[in-house]
Motif scaffolding. Structure first.
Motif, mmCIF file in Angstrom:
data_model
loop_
_atom_site.group_PDB
_atom_site.id
_atom_site.type_symbol
_atom_site.label_atom_id
_atom_site.label_comp_id
_atom_site.label_asym_id
_atom_site.label_seq_id
_atom_site.Cartn_x
_atom_site.Cartn_y
_atom_site.Cartn_z
ATOM 1 N N LYS A 154 1.631 -2.416 17.180
ATOM 2 C CA LYS A 154 2.165 -3.531 16.404
ATOM 3 C C LYS A 154 1.047 -4.304 15.714
ATOM 4 C CE LYS A 154 6.229 -4.209 19.347
ATOM 5 N NZ LYS A 154 6.903 -5.120 20.307
ATOM 6 N N MET A 155 -0.109 -4.365 16.364
ATOM 7 C CA MET A 155 -1.222 -5.120 15.808
ATOM 8 C C MET A 155 -1.909 -4.380 14.663
ATOM 9 S SD MET A 155 -2.906 -6.586 19.349
ATOM 10 C CE MET A 155 -4.242 -7.469 18.552
ATOM 11 N N PHE A 156 -2.084 -3.048 14.817
ATOM 12 C CA PHE A 156 -2.880 -2.283 13.854
ATOM 13 C C PHE A 156 -2.138 -1.101 13.246
ATOM 14 C CE2 PHE A 156 -5.776 -4.049 17.074
ATOM 15 C CZ PHE A 156 -6.564 -4.853 16.266
ATOM 16 N N GLY A 157 -0.865 -0.891 13.616
ATOM 17 C CA GLY A 157 -0.148 0.267 13.120
ATOM 18 C C GLY A 157 -0.419 1.486 13.995
ATOM 19 N N VAL A 158 0.143 2.627 13.615
ATOM 20 C CA VAL A 158 -0.041 3.863 14.375
ATOM 21 C C VAL A 158 -1.449 4.389 14.120
ATOM 22 C CG1 VAL A 158 0.761 6.211 14.751
ATOM 23 C CG2 VAL A 158 2.407 4.396 14.246
ATOM 24 N N VAL A 159 -2.245 4.452 15.178
ATOM 25 C CA VAL A 159 -3.634 4.901 15.084
ATOM 26 C C VAL A 159 -3.812 6.104 16.004
ATOM 27 C CG1 VAL A 159 -6.036 4.280 15.472
ATOM 28 C CG2 VAL A 159 -4.457 2.582 14.551
ATOM 29 N N ASN A 160 -4.179 7.245 15.430
ATOM 30 C CA ASN A 160 -4.388 8.461 16.215
ATOM 31 C C ASN A 160 -5.853 8.684 16.538
ATOM 32 O OD1 ASN A 160 -1.606 9.185 16.177
ATOM 33 N ND2 ASN A 160 -1.859 9.949 14.088
ATOM 34 N N SER A 161 -6.728 8.003 15.847
ATOM 35 C CA SER A 161 -8.160 8.132 16.079
ATOM 36 C C SER A 161 -8.805 6.784 15.831
ATOM 37 C CB SER A 161 -8.763 9.192 15.150
ATOM 38 O OG SER A 161 -10.173 9.196 15.228
ATOM 39 N N ILE A 162 -9.915 6.556 16.499
ATOM 40 C CA ILE A 162 -10.619 5.283 16.318
ATOM 41 C C ILE A 162 -11.067 5.110 14.875
ATOM 42 C CG2 ILE A 162 -12.840 6.273 16.979
ATOM 43 C CD1 ILE A 162 -13.585 3.616 18.209
ATOM 44 N N LYS A 163 -11.240 6.219 14.176
ATOM 45 C CA LYS A 163 -11.658 6.147 12.783
ATOM 46 C C LYS A 163 -10.539 5.629 11.875
ATOM 47 C CE LYS A 163 -15.105 9.815 13.244
ATOM 48 N NZ LYS A 163 -15.532 11.146 12.772
ATOM 49 N N ASP A 164 -9.308 5.631 12.380
ATOM 50 C CA ASP A 164 -8.200 5.081 11.596
ATOM 51 C C ASP A 164 -8.288 3.566 11.477
ATOM 52 O OD1 ASP A 164 -7.231 7.621 11.280
ATOM 53 O OD2 ASP A 164 -5.776 7.477 12.899
ATOM 54 N N LEU A 165 -9.029 2.932 12.395
ATOM 55 C CA LEU A 165 -9.263 1.497 12.285
ATOM 56 C C LEU A 165 -10.218 1.230 11.129
ATOM 57 C CD1 LEU A 165 -9.746 0.663 16.058
ATOM 58 C CD2 LEU A 165 -7.720 0.194 14.680
ATOM 59 N N LYS A 166 -9.898 0.264 10.314
ATOM 60 C CA LYS A 166 -10.668 0.027 9.101
ATOM 61 C C LYS A 166 -11.585 -1.176 9.244
ATOM 62 C CE LYS A 166 -8.358 3.351 7.140
ATOM 63 N NZ LYS A 166 -8.986 4.659 6.884
ATOM 64 N N GLY A 167 -12.692 -1.125 8.516
ATOM 65 C CA GLY A 167 -13.566 -2.276 8.375
ATOM 66 C C GLY A 167 -14.264 -2.696 9.656
ATOM 67 N N ASP A 168 -14.355 -4.032 9.823
ATOM 68 C CA ASP A 168 -15.117 -4.594 10.937
ATOM 69 C C ASP A 168 -14.509 -4.253 12.295
ATOM 70 O OD1 ASP A 168 -16.845 -5.688 9.124
ATOM 71 O OD2 ASP A 168 -15.864 -7.647 9.087
ATOM 72 N N ILE A 169 -13.179 -4.098 12.375
ATOM 73 C CA ILE A 169 -12.553 -3.817 13.660
ATOM 74 C C ILE A 169 -13.006 -2.467 14.197
ATOM 75 C CG2 ILE A 169 -10.503 -2.782 12.626
ATOM 76 C CD1 ILE A 169 -10.622 -4.996 15.774
ATOM 77 N N TYR A 170 -13.216 -1.493 13.309
ATOM 78 C CA TYR A 170 -13.711 -0.182 13.742
ATOM 79 C C TYR A 170 -15.148 -0.302 14.251
ATOM 80 C CZ TYR A 170 -15.983 4.352 13.241
ATOM 81 O OH TYR A 170 -16.729 5.461 13.472
ATOM 82 N N LYS A 171 -15.984 -1.008 13.498
ATOM 83 C CA LYS A 171 -17.389 -1.132 13.890
ATOM 84 C C LYS A 171 -17.526 -1.846 15.227
ATOM 85 C CE LYS A 171 -18.907 -1.335 9.060
ATOM 86 N NZ LYS A 171 -19.579 -2.171 8.032
ATOM 87 N N GLU A 172 -16.793 -2.961 15.392
ATOM 88 C CA GLU A 172 -16.914 -3.733 16.624
ATOM 89 C C GLU A 172 -16.345 -2.963 17.821
ATOM 90 O OE1 GLU A 172 -18.555 -6.421 17.048
ATOM 91 O OE2 GLU A 172 -19.050 -6.695 14.932
ATOM 92 N N THR A 173 -15.226 -2.277 17.614
ATOM 93 C CA THR A 173 -14.626 -1.497 18.707
ATOM 94 C C THR A 173 -15.560 -0.382 19.141
ATOM 95 O OG1 THR A 173 -12.403 -1.985 17.891
ATOM 96 C CG2 THR A 173 -12.631 -0.135 19.402
ATOM 97 N N TYR A 174 -16.099 0.331 18.188
ATOM 98 C CA TYR A 174 -17.025 1.436 18.496
ATOM 99 C C TYR A 174 -18.268 0.913 19.211
ATOM 100 C CZ TYR A 174 -19.687 5.733 17.749
ATOM 101 O OH TYR A 174 -20.425 6.871 17.942
#
Length: 472
Positions: free
Chosen positions: A172-192
């Motif tokens: 609900k927060m980020f949509g359907v994400v099958n890979s961490i790379k599906d997260l865009k922008g700063d959220i991907y960098k910080e999560t990784y």
């Protein structure tokens, strides 16, 4: 070489004698064979024919005996083999069903011997596996419900940073994400980054990130095996936008209270010092100082009273006495109260006429208090020749009361903040109050199960409106 040649020389007497003897024996054998066949050939052929007849009879007898044996013993052997094979075939079907996840199939347990014991053991295994799988399914569903009911988004990564688990809140927060790379922008960098840091440091790592004007707290913890070896990470995503806003509001509230309290105290202190030191000799000037001190003390008293009133309303400890009230009578009372003050400021104060009574569910004193706050603000901020109009109407089971004024306006950027504590539209006029009046009005209306809102054209008109439950 000479001795060898002599040994192999056919002309030697020993070799010659051997060849002669062998040749004679061969010739004698051939002669005897020919002689015996000439005199006894017919007899031998007769004996061979008799032997063949006997052998044929024996073979025929054996073949018949074999056919009889097969005819007699065949059904018996087939029945016995089928009876022995049926339990094995049945248990094979049970094993296949278990391998496909069906643990309801059972083998017959009435067989004797080792086959019966095998059937009983297989049934026990199926029952235990069924119970175990059912328990695991229940626990899995329970865990899934717990994860999906969490207010935080959840992701689990393996050592290759591949997603192994996620809950519905995350989707609900980020949509359907099958890979961490599906997260865009700063959220991907910080999560990784925090996920790798948690694996390397074997402790919980946190970070914050702004996503679509929301403040997200990212918390990553390592998943450890029995040997305290990291095998992945679990990452939680918490929307702390409201918490951050409340924290900022708290800081602003403390800062504003401190500022509002400091201003009159500073003014009073600045005036008392020269009076105390006897520096003010003129009686007129001295009385002026006393008037200013008195006004500042009154301002401080109003601020403290407003703070106390707002705190008391927000605590909700004192219930309101809800009654059926005549709204038009309350409006006319407000007109009588402010008409002289309005005329003094060249402001036209009117009430929109109504042909019938309007009754609402509320507290008459609290409704008057809200109207007083709204009318007082309209009088304070009116510029030039302006007009204040009070109105009330019934609509969709609600009574809507409005305070409309001309001569003042509110910018669009201020509309959503106008009811916040200590918020001032005109920040240059510090004497116009502490900015608590509209906050108090909002709390009062909310306590009466209503809502209050404001509209402004940004040029010359502003309208505050609040609604209450209709008595009809």
């Amino acid at each position: 070489m000479r001795k060898k040649e002599e040994y192999l020389n056919v002309k030697s007497s020993v070799v010659k004698t051997i060849f002669i003897v062998m040749s004679v024996l061969i010739l004698i054998s051939i002669g005897l064979t020919v002689t015996l066949y000439t005199f006894y050939g017919a007899y031998i052929e007769e004996k061979i024919a008799s032997a063949n007849t006997i052998i044929f009879g024996i073979n025929t007898g054996l073949l018949g005996l074999m056919l009889i044996t097969v005819a007699v013993l065949g059904p018996i052997v087939f029945y016995a083999s089928k009876k022995m094979a049926n339990p094995l075939v049945e248990m094979r079907k049970v094993a296949i069903a278990m391998s496909e996840g069906d643990f309801s199939v059972r083998a017959k347990g009435n067989y004797s011997g080792e086959i019966g014991q095998l059937a009983v053991t297989l049934n026990q295994l199926a029952s235990e596996l069924s119970s175990t799988i059912n328990s695991l399914t229940i626990e899995g569903n329970l865990l899934r419900q717990i994860l999906n009911s969490m207010s935080d988004g959840l992701l689990c990564f393996d050592m290759d940073q591949e997603i192994s688990l996620k809950n519905s809140t995350f989707e609900k927060m980020f949509g359907v994400v099958n890979s961490i790379k599906d997260l865009k922008g700063d959220i991907y960098k910080e999560t990784y980054k925090v996920s790798l840091a948690a694996i390397e440091n074997l402790k919980t790592e946190t970070a914050t990130c702004i996503v679509n004007e929301k403040t997200i707290l990212i918390s990553a913890s390592p998943i450890l095996s029995e040997g305290d070896i990291s095998v992945g990470t679990v990452v939680l995503f918490r929307d702390i936008t409201e918490a951050a806003r409340l924290e900022q509001t708290r800081r602003d509230y403390v800062a504003n209270v401190s500022h509002e309290l400091r201003s009159p105290l500073t003014a009073v202190k600045g005036l008392i010092i020269p009076l105390k030191e006897g520096m003010v000799k003129d009686d007129v000037k001295r009385r002026h100082f006393y008037d200013v001190i008195y006004n500042e003390i009154e301002r401080l008293n109003r601020l403290v009273n407003d703070l106390f009133e707002l705190s008391r309303l927000q605590s909700r400890k004192e219930p309101f006495d809800i009654q059926i009230v005549d709204v038009l009578n309350i409006l006319y009372d407000q007109q009588d109260k402010f008409e002289i003050l309005a005329k003094g400021k060249n402001i036209c104060f009117t009430i929109e006429p109504r042909s019938s009574k309007i009754y609402a569910k509320g507290n008459i004193d609290r409704i008057s208090q809200v109207l007083t706050i709204l009318i007082d603000n309209a009088l304070k901020f009116a510029k030039g020749v302006s007009k204040i109009t009070l109105s009330a109407k019934s609509e969709n089971g609600r009574v809507i009361i409005a305070v409309h004024n001309t001569g003042s306006s509110i910018n669009n950027g201020d509309l959503k903040l106008i009811f916040d504590r200590f918020y001032k539209v005109d920040k240059s006029h510090k004497e116009e109050g502490a900015g608590l009046g509209l906050s108090i009005a909002k709390e009062i209306v909310t306590r009466m199960n209503g809502d209050i809102y404001v509209q402004s054209d940004g040029i010359n008109e502003t309208c505050f409106t609040f609604d209450l439950g209709s008595a009809k």
